[in-house]
Design an enzyme around this catalytic site. Structure first.
Site: not given
Length: 279
Positions: A8, A10-12, A33, A62, A140, A154, A158
């Protein structure tokens, strides 16, 4: 130089964590992804940190597909050597009341958030054990500490990450491998904006209007916790107290949430009645 693998990335939050490690001169492997987003993230990291393009590797995969993420991590390790730090940040959220959330959406969140974390950890864990060193940070959520209206899938995913981290910590510690888990609050990311649009009004009511944290601030705490080998990393007093004293705090929160949800429902019913009367 440490080899840091971030799913993950690529962002955030994942990208914000990558920015910190890039500034440190680490060898970075980013997995996500979308190759287009990965290429953009790579370019940003090079421009902002002055890192060499050869020190940042990107792999489109993925995490929900174990064979894909395992193959991606193997290619990263062939290029940069064994993983020293894994940050399992890949995740998705799709709010919705349980009866309105189809099975595919529920399963996708479990597959990505929980199974995707397990897949990434499994790909690096044996090597860390053999070398008797390595750090694993799992992302988490505050929703991994308390069930929230409209977030059944969700929260389940988590909570599962937290349980997995607890068990793995006990197994990994004798082998010199550090396992950590963190519980970010609402964070300013592209995904958060999409989440808000789908958040049920009851959830919006009980979660209030607390400003989301900047991704950079969340990333700093994550990296600091990883550096220090802390098992659990919290953000803010409320999440800390919930994490430390959940059995005592949760009944009070549930009582307050239940009252707020009833008020929200009454308000919605009243508004519908007024609208129908005017019509």
């Amino acid at each position: 130089m440490a080899h840091v693998i971030i799913t993950g990335g690529s962002s955030g939050i994942g990208f914000a964590v990558a920015s910190i490690y890039a500034a440190r001169g680490a060898r970075l492997s980013l997995i996500a992804r979308s190759r287009g987003l990965l290429e953009g993230a790579q370019a940003k990291l090079i421009a902002s940190s002055g890192a060499n393009a050869d020190s940042i590797r990107i792999e489109a995969a993925d995490v929900a597909v174990e064979s894909d993420v395992e193959a991606a991590i193997r290619r990263c390790e062939q290029a940069f050597g064994p993983c020293d730090i894994l940050v399992a940040s890949a995740g998705i959220v799709e709010p919705g009341r349980f009866e309105e959330l189809d099975s595919a959406s529920f399963r996708q969140q479990m597959d990505t958030n929980f199974s995707g974390t397990v897949h990434a950890v499994r790909a690096v864990y044996d090597s860390m054990k053999r070398r008797r060193r390595g750090r694993i940070m799992m992302i988490s959520s505050g929703a991994g500490l308390l069930g929230i209206y409209g977030y059944s899938a969700y929260c389940a995913s988590k909570f599962a990450v937290h349980g997995f981290a607890q068990a793995l910590r006990s197994e990994a510690r004798p082998h010199g491998v550090s396992v950590s888990v963190c519980f970010p609050p609402d964070t300013e990311t592209p995904q958060f904006q999409r989440e808000l649009a789908a958040r049920p009004p009851e959830a919006a009511t009980i979660m209030g209007t607390v400003r989301p944290w900047p991704a950079e601030a969340v990333a700093k705490r994550i990296v600091k916790g990883t550096d220090r080998g802390r098992f659990e990393v919290y953000f803010g007093t409320t999440l800390f107290l919930l994490g430390r004293f959940a059995p005592a705090v949760r009944p009070l929160l549930n009582w307050w949430f239940d009252r707020a949800i009833v008020r929200c429902g009454n308000t919605a019913t009243h508004n519908r009645g007024v609208s129908e009367h005017r019509t």
